[in-house]
Design a protein around this motif. Sequence first.
Motif, PDB file in Angstrom:
ATOM      1  N   ARG A  34      -6.560  64.278  62.165  1.00 57.04           N
ATOM      2  CA  ARG A  34      -6.368  66.046  61.997  1.00 57.04           C
ATOM      3  C   ARG A  34      -4.842  65.786  62.967  1.00 57.04           C
ATOM      4  O   ARG A  34      -3.718  66.266  63.069  1.00 57.04           O
ATOM      5  CB  ARG A  34      -7.050  67.164  62.351  1.00 57.04           C
ATOM      6  CG  ARG A  34      -6.481  68.005  62.710  1.00 57.04           C
ATOM      7  CD  ARG A  34      -7.472  69.136  63.104  1.00 57.04           C
ATOM      8  NE  ARG A  34      -7.066  70.329  63.446  1.00 57.04           N
ATOM      9  CZ  ARG A  34      -7.125  71.833  62.808  1.00 57.04           C
ATOM     10  NH1 ARG A  34      -7.599  72.014  61.631  1.00 57.04           N
ATOM     11  NH2 ARG A  34      -6.049  72.633  63.312  1.00 57.04           N
ATOM     12  N   ALA A  35      -4.393  65.514  64.439  1.00 57.35           N
ATOM     13  CA  ALA A  35      -4.288  65.213  65.271  1.00 57.35           C
ATOM     14  C   ALA A  35      -3.481  64.575  64.764  1.00 57.35           C
ATOM     15  O   ALA A  35      -2.082  64.743  65.432  1.00 57.35           O
ATOM     16  CB  ALA A  35      -4.971  64.988  66.536  1.00 57.35           C
ATOM     17  N   ARG A  92       0.307  65.755  64.656  1.00 59.41           N
ATOM     18  CA  ARG A  92       2.074  64.687  64.813  1.00 59.41           C
ATOM     19  C   ARG A  92       3.067  64.058  63.584  1.00 59.41           C
ATOM     20  O   ARG A  92       3.633  64.254  63.366  1.00 59.41           O
ATOM     21  CB  ARG A  92       1.270  63.347  66.036  1.00 59.41           C
ATOM     22  CG  ARG A  92       2.413  62.497  66.256  1.00 59.41           C
ATOM     23  CD  ARG A  92       2.107  60.834  66.058  1.00 59.41           C
ATOM     24  NE  ARG A  92       1.725  59.984  64.991  1.00 59.41           N
ATOM     25  CZ  ARG A  92       2.959  59.548  64.551  1.00 59.41           C
ATOM     26  NH1 ARG A  92       4.390  59.955  64.973  1.00 59.41           N
ATOM     27  NH2 ARG A  92       2.779  59.249  63.416  1.00 59.41           N
ATOM     28  N   ALA A  93       2.283  63.250  63.017  1.00 60.37           N
ATOM     29  CA  ALA A  93       3.357  62.399  61.787  1.00 60.37           C
ATOM     30  C   ALA A  93       4.348  64.134  61.316  1.00 60.37           C
ATOM     31  O   ALA A  93       5.380  63.651  61.082  1.00 60.37           O
ATOM     32  CB  ALA A  93       2.555  62.611  60.684  1.00 60.37           C
ATOM     33  N   VAL A  94       3.488  65.285  61.368  1.00 59.75           N
ATOM     34  CA  VAL A  94       4.259  66.398  60.668  1.00 59.75           C
ATOM     35  C   VAL A  94       5.032  66.869  60.816  1.00 59.75           C
ATOM     36  O   VAL A  94       6.444  66.995  60.443  1.00 59.75           O
ATOM     37  CB  VAL A  94       2.998  67.567  60.222  1.00 59.75           C
ATOM     38  CG1 VAL A  94       3.869  68.906  59.571  1.00 59.75           C
ATOM     39  CG2 VAL A  94       2.066  67.280  58.861  1.00 59.75           C
ATOM     40  N   ARG A  95       4.873  66.566  62.325  1.00 60.30           N
ATOM     41  CA  ARG A  95       5.836  67.195  63.192  1.00 60.30           C
ATOM     42  C   ARG A  95       7.147  66.047  63.086  1.00 60.30           C
ATOM     43  O   ARG A  95       8.530  66.637  63.133  1.00 60.30           O
ATOM     44  CB  ARG A  95       5.430  67.843  64.952  1.00 60.30           C
ATOM     45  CG  ARG A  95       4.878  68.423  64.656  1.00 60.30           C
ATOM     46  CD  ARG A  95       4.342  69.266  66.307  1.00 60.30           C
ATOM     47  NE  ARG A  95       3.625  70.488  66.793  1.00 60.30           N
ATOM     48  CZ  ARG A  95       2.778  69.990  67.209  1.00 60.30           C
ATOM     49  NH1 ARG A  95       1.809  70.213  66.631  1.00 60.30           N
ATOM     50  NH2 ARG A  95       2.147  71.314  67.582  1.00 60.30           N
ATOM     51  N   GLU A  96       6.527  64.700  63.539  1.00 61.93           N
ATOM     52  CA  GLU A  96       7.795  64.419  63.203  1.00 61.93           C
ATOM     53  C   GLU A  96       8.953  63.876  62.505  1.00 61.93           C
ATOM     54  O   GLU A  96       9.695  64.485  61.862  1.00 61.93           O
ATOM     55  CB  GLU A  96       7.072  62.467  63.487  1.00 61.93           C
ATOM     56  CG  GLU A  96       8.531  61.546  63.365  1.00 61.93           C
ATOM     57  CD  GLU A  96       7.415  60.179  63.664  1.00 61.93           C
ATOM     58  OE1 GLU A  96       8.124  59.015  62.758  1.00 61.93           O
ATOM     59  OE2 GLU A  96       6.899  60.077  65.269  1.00 61.93           O
ATOM     60  N   VAL A 115       7.847  69.485  51.516  1.00 63.60           N
ATOM     61  CA  VAL A 115       6.532  69.672  51.375  1.00 63.60           C
ATOM     62  C   VAL A 115       6.253  68.003  50.956  1.00 63.60           C
ATOM     63  O   VAL A 115       5.394  67.279  51.581  1.00 63.60           O
ATOM     64  CB  VAL A 115       6.182  70.290  50.119  1.00 63.60           C
ATOM     65  CG1 VAL A 115       4.738  70.471  49.683  1.00 63.60           C
ATOM     66  CG2 VAL A 115       6.984  72.018  50.742  1.00 63.60           C
ATOM     67  N   GLU A 116       6.507  67.434  49.886  1.00 69.04           N
ATOM     68  CA  GLU A 116       6.448  65.830  49.174  1.00 69.04           C
ATOM     69  C   GLU A 116       6.649  65.005  50.357  1.00 69.04           C
ATOM     70  O   GLU A 116       5.410  64.419  50.832  1.00 69.04           O
ATOM     71  CB  GLU A 116       6.890  65.648  48.458  1.00 69.04           C
ATOM     72  CG  GLU A 116       6.948  64.743  47.442  1.00 69.04           C
ATOM     73  CD  GLU A 116       7.154  64.039  46.005  1.00 69.04           C
ATOM     74  OE1 GLU A 116       7.157  63.115  45.618  1.00 69.04           O
ATOM     75  OE2 GLU A 116       7.334  65.545  45.568  1.00 69.04           O
ATOM     76  N   GLY A 117       7.671  65.393  51.058  1.00 70.11           N
ATOM     77  CA  GLY A 117       7.475  64.362  51.957  1.00 70.11           C
ATOM     78  C   GLY A 117       6.911  64.318  53.250  1.00 70.11           C
ATOM     79  O   GLY A 117       6.965  63.426  54.321  1.00 70.11           O
ATOM     80  N   VAL A 118       6.281  66.166  53.725  1.00 74.23           N
ATOM     81  CA  VAL A 118       5.625  66.135  54.418  1.00 74.23           C
ATOM     82  C   VAL A 118       4.346  65.680  54.225  1.00 74.23           C
ATOM     83  O   VAL A 118       3.212  65.157  55.470  1.00 74.23           O
ATOM     84  CB  VAL A 118       6.088  67.399  54.974  1.00 74.23           C
ATOM     85  CG1 VAL A 118       4.448  67.938  56.072  1.00 74.23           C
ATOM     86  CG2 VAL A 118       7.116  68.302  55.698  1.00 74.23           C
ATOM     87  N   PHE A 176      10.474  74.841  61.612  1.00 71.71           N
ATOM     88  CA  PHE A 176       8.973  74.936  61.085  1.00 71.71           C
ATOM     89  C   PHE A 176       8.124  75.572  61.886  1.00 71.71           C
ATOM     90  O   PHE A 176       8.841  75.413  63.479  1.00 71.71           O
ATOM     91  CB  PHE A 176       8.323  73.831  60.708  1.00 71.71           C
ATOM     92  CG  PHE A 176       8.283  72.124  62.426  1.00 71.71           C
ATOM     93  CD1 PHE A 176       7.036  72.318  62.324  1.00 71.71           C
ATOM     94  CD2 PHE A 176       9.557  72.330  62.760  1.00 71.71           C
ATOM     95  CE1 PHE A 176       7.062  71.355  63.999  1.00 71.71           C
ATOM     96  CE2 PHE A 176       9.377  71.011  63.803  1.00 71.71           C
ATOM     97  CZ  PHE A 176       8.449  71.007  64.387  1.00 71.71           C
ATOM     98  N   GLU A 177       6.739  76.109  61.929  1.00 71.57           N
ATOM     99  CA  GLU A 177       5.919  76.090  63.210  1.00 71.57           C
ATOM    100  C   GLU A 177       4.836  75.703  62.424  1.00 71.57           C
ATOM    101  O   GLU A 177       4.090  75.719  60.950  1.00 71.57           O
ATOM    102  CB  GLU A 177       6.314  77.652  62.849  1.00 71.57           C
ATOM    103  CG  GLU A 177       4.405  77.852  64.114  1.00 71.57           C
ATOM    104  CD  GLU A 177       4.798  80.179  64.480  1.00 71.57           C
ATOM    105  OE1 GLU A 177       4.138  80.354  64.440  1.00 71.57           O
ATOM    106  OE2 GLU A 177       5.515  80.195  63.482  1.00 71.57           O
ATOM    107  N   ILE A 178       3.151  75.071  63.526  1.00 72.95           N
ATOM    108  CA  ILE A 178       2.227  74.860  63.320  1.00 72.95           C
ATOM    109  C   ILE A 178       1.884  75.499  64.403  1.00 72.95           C
ATOM    110  O   ILE A 178       1.064  75.688  65.671  1.00 72.95           O
ATOM    111  CB  ILE A 178       1.639  73.386  63.617  1.00 72.95           C
ATOM    112  CG1 ILE A 178       2.851  72.548  62.506  1.00 72.95           C
ATOM    113  CG2 ILE A 178       0.284  73.688  63.387  1.00 72.95           C
ATOM    114  CD1 ILE A 178       2.985  70.809  63.300  1.00 72.95           C
TER     115      ILE A 178
END
Length: 434
Positions: free
Chosen positions: A137-138, A142-146, A243-246, A204-206
């Motif tokens: 999950r972590a 991390r990957a999503v933020r990047e 979306v697809e890229g993330v 973006f926000e998480i």
Amino acid sequence: MQDRTYTADAEPGDDVTVAGWVHEIRDLGGIAFLILRDATGKIQVKFEKDEMDEDLVETGLGVARESVVKVSGAVEEEPRAPTGVEVTPESLEVISAADPELPLDPSGKVDAEMSTRLDNRTLDLRKEEVQAVFEIRAEILRAVREQFREFGSTEITTPKIVATGTEGGTELFPITYFGEEAFMNQSPQLFKQLIAGSNVERVFEIGPIFRAEEHNTPRHLNEATSIDFEGAFCDQNDAMDVVEGVVTAAYEAISENCQDELEALGLEEEFEVPDEAFPRISYEDAIERINATGELDEQLVWGDDLSTAAEEALGADVGGHYFITDWPSEIKPFYIKDHDDDEQLSTGFDLMHPRMELVSGGQREHRHEKLIEGFEQQGLDPDQFEYYTKMFKYGMPPHAGFGLGGERLVMTILGLENIREAVLFPRDRQRLSP
């Protein structure tokens, strides 16, 4: 603990001090073993009873499982040991003794009910496979933020206490805020639109979202993590590209950086990174395909929302991630823009995994008059959202975005049966503690 060595770093010939939890004790008579576990793995500690200090042996073999201990001694090669090495202790200190009666078995030899696991999450997290879920999950976050940053997006944080709900309705948690009624926010939707209307453009926000829905299913939570994006001068197709890229970046990061965790979960052989573009299927085509499967008791008609059974039927037919586009306007929220050439069709889209919906998004209505009309059509009072609507008088660009369910992403990537397995401390209708 400055002199501590992690078990994974212990090499034959070293003199080390290792510290962690007592995973297991094996008493074979003249010789006994204590298996010590830390964040990096396990190591065997050997006790030769006739050749060692009696108090040391008594302390080491008398300690309860899951007690925290510190062991100092020499590391020797031992091919029969679980990790190929073992420690002959010169000293052993019990830092924190555990109660012999544990509410669950962290070794995993005895299964526990989900409620027991969640009531004792600290013990549950000592299991390798449970830890693996949260390490992955972590890595996903991390990957999503990047990936968002690669798309030129700025990370933001929006309020979670608000005067009005994002979408109105009954799915709101009311709170008292200095004597006034306020609510826990259902979504950062309105705030991220306002920021996208500034010169920041892509954001973006998480963060957490709160929905007081009366449900109790393996895929719903009342506090969830939403992964949100909003981009100025974007339409729904641009948002789907993001979306697809993330989502693909999340899979790629796990494949590259989480092989040990996948192995702990037994997924190392079957884990696959999506290698093709996600199909984009119109709502109309989706209904036709669902009806053609013959899986539903009643045929769907235009304007129907998709039930869980319908989603599963289409997911099995498609076989991978896919978008449903061009939803009927009446199904989507007031802030979703309609097509210019057909007001019965919205620019809204959903990203689907074969098991469930992951994303809701679309192009937003950026014209003030049309936005006000949308509020009124859905029975909402525009005056209650004046902080939001007035900014659309001051030059609001076309913009689009989405919200992606963080726990659902983890759940579908790892094939978890219950969304609560993807949350450290879930909040649902029955659970407010721990």
